[in-house]
Design a protein around this motif. Structure first.
Motif, PDB file in Angstrom:
ATOM      1  N   ASP A 184      -8.355  48.280  -4.763  1.00 21.95           N
ATOM      2  CA  ASP A 184      -6.953  47.849  -4.711  1.00 21.95           C
ATOM      3  C   ASP A 184      -6.491  47.378  -6.081  1.00 21.95           C
ATOM      4  O   ASP A 184      -7.221  47.472  -7.084  1.00 21.95           O
ATOM      5  N   LEU A 185      -5.290  46.884  -6.153  1.00 20.17           N
ATOM      6  CA  LEU A 185      -4.705  46.478  -7.432  1.00 20.17           C
ATOM      7  C   LEU A 185      -5.391  45.271  -8.040  1.00 20.17           C
ATOM      8  O   LEU A 185      -5.337  45.060  -9.256  1.00 20.17           O
ATOM      9  N   GLY A 240      -6.892  51.253 -25.699  1.00 15.71           N
ATOM     10  CA  GLY A 240      -5.531  50.803 -25.423  1.00 15.71           C
ATOM     11  C   GLY A 240      -4.745  51.881 -24.719  1.00 15.71           C
ATOM     12  O   GLY A 240      -5.101  53.059 -24.729  1.00 15.71           O
ATOM     13  N   GLY A 241      -3.683  51.486 -24.073  1.00 19.73           N
ATOM     14  CA  GLY A 241      -2.838  52.428 -23.353  1.00 19.73           C
ATOM     15  C   GLY A 241      -1.482  51.825 -23.086  1.00 19.73           C
ATOM     16  O   GLY A 241      -1.115  50.755 -23.614  1.00 19.73           O
ATOM     17  N   THR A 242      -0.736  52.529 -22.306  1.00 20.93           N
ATOM     18  CA  THR A 242       0.630  52.095 -21.960  1.00 20.93           C
ATOM     19  C   THR A 242       0.796  52.195 -20.453  1.00 20.93           C
ATOM     20  O   THR A 242       0.240  53.093 -19.815  1.00 20.93           O
ATOM     21  N   ASN A 289       4.599  46.966 -14.197  1.00 25.62           N
ATOM     22  CA  ASN A 289       4.895  46.627 -12.813  1.00 25.62           C
ATOM     23  C   ASN A 289       4.150  47.573 -11.885  1.00 25.62           C
ATOM     24  O   ASN A 289       4.230  48.796 -12.026  1.00 25.62           O
ATOM     25  N   ALA A 290       3.427  46.993 -10.953  1.00 25.44           N
ATOM     26  CA  ALA A 290       2.695  47.793  -9.973  1.00 25.44           C
ATOM     27  C   ALA A 290       3.575  48.037  -8.755  1.00 25.44           C
ATOM     28  O   ALA A 290       4.282  47.140  -8.293  1.00 25.44           O
TER      29      ALA A 290
END
Length: 315
Positions: free
Chosen positions: A188-189, A263-265, A296-297
């Motif tokens: 899950d998140l 890293g990412g976005t 935002n998830a």
């Protein structure tokens, strides 16, 4: 009367001696030089050039060597156990072509010239080729490189094994990133793991641990074992299944370490630092990691309410 008796005994002894002489073994005289001199003959013996041993069952063929007669086969045979061969009733030619091939040896072609002066003008010739040595056939192979790789999924007796050491997912990140790509495992998140809709127990190298998945660097994981039906040797509290994380075994001596950054976005950043000091049987290690994910998830849930098997409403 006595004379008749002795005569009968003499006759019986003579018949017995005659029967024994007829049953005696007659040797093979087809390859003995000097015999069959009423026919044009060529004979010889095949040997291994390196060991000198006779070559058995080698193919020996003889062709005419004169132009205009083509490649018509005159005769052929297999060499005997002692390596000898002999061709009889050959035409009265001045030359022949002998072709010899044997398993494990190079093919040999030889031109045989018949000189009438050697046979004193006899109507038939007898050509002795002597021992013919065959060279062992040796073929040098090029360089052979054998490489193998473990499959991504292996089926054990009571578990499924996912090899992730060579996966791109094992570069940076944590064990949570690997779990998201394993079938029958859902994350899950918040990083909580479920195995077939049950909460499993996390093991590391076959032992329970209090570490969470986000505390285990993905670079340290060799494989992940899913045990959906644990046997009696595991704790009874693991009825929801077991996820066993097998770490890589690093045997390097001295001080070594690995640092990774990714890293990412949007606003995704992770870093890991692992240091290890091994001296003899003593091993010191320290590990630190940071994982940050932003954005935002979004999530969506659908539910059907039923009564007596019929859908009443939706949520």
């Amino acid at each position: 009367m006595k004379s008749i008796f002795f005569i009968l005994i003499g006759v019986l002894l003579y018949l017995n001696a005659s029967a024994q002489s007829e049953d005696e073994y007659q040797p093979d005289q087809t390859i003995v030089p000097g015999l069959n001199n009423n026919s044009n003959s060529i004979y010889g013996k095949l040997t291994d050039k390196k060991t000198g041993k006779a070559i058995e069952a080698a193919s020996v063929q003889i062709y005419p060597a004169l132009k205009g007669k083509g490649d018509s086969l005159l005769n052929g045979m297999l060499s005997r156990q002692n390596g000898e061969f002999r061709f009889n009733k050959l035409p009265r030619d001045s030359s022949f072509r002998l072709v010899i091939s044997a398993l494990g040896h190079e093919t040999l072609e030889q031109i045989i010239t018949i000189n009438n002066k050697e046979h004193g003008g006899q109507p038939f010739f007898q050509k002795d080729l002597g021992n013919i040595g065959l060279q062992t056939y040796i073929k040098q192979l090029g360089e052979v490189i054998v490489s193998s790789s473990r499959p991504a999924l292996e089926m054990g007796i009571d578990r499924k094994i996912f090899n992730v050491s060579n996966s791109l997912l094992a570069t940076g990140g944590t064990a949570v990133d690997i779990m998201k790509n394993i079938p029958s495992v859902s994350v899950d998140l918040e990083g909580n793991v479920e195995l077939r809709n049950n909460t499993p127990q996390i093991f590391i190298d076959g032992r329970p641990t209090i570490l969470t998945l986000d505390q285990i660097p993905a670079d340290h994981i060799d494989k992940i074992e899913l045990i959906t039906n644990p046997s009696a040797k595991f704790d009874a509290a693991s009825s929801g299944g077991i996820i066993n994380i097998v770490l890589k075994k690093n045997k390097r001596v001295g001080l070594n370490g690995v640092a990774t950054l990714s890293g990412g976005t949007p606003k995704v950043f992770s870093g890991n630092l692992n240091l290890n000091l091994r001296q003899g049987k003593v091993n010191f290690f320290v590990s630190a990691g940071h994982n940050q994910s932003g954005g935002n998830a979004k999530g969506k849930t659908e539910r059907q309410n039923k009564a007596d098997g019929l859908i009443t409403d939706y949520f």
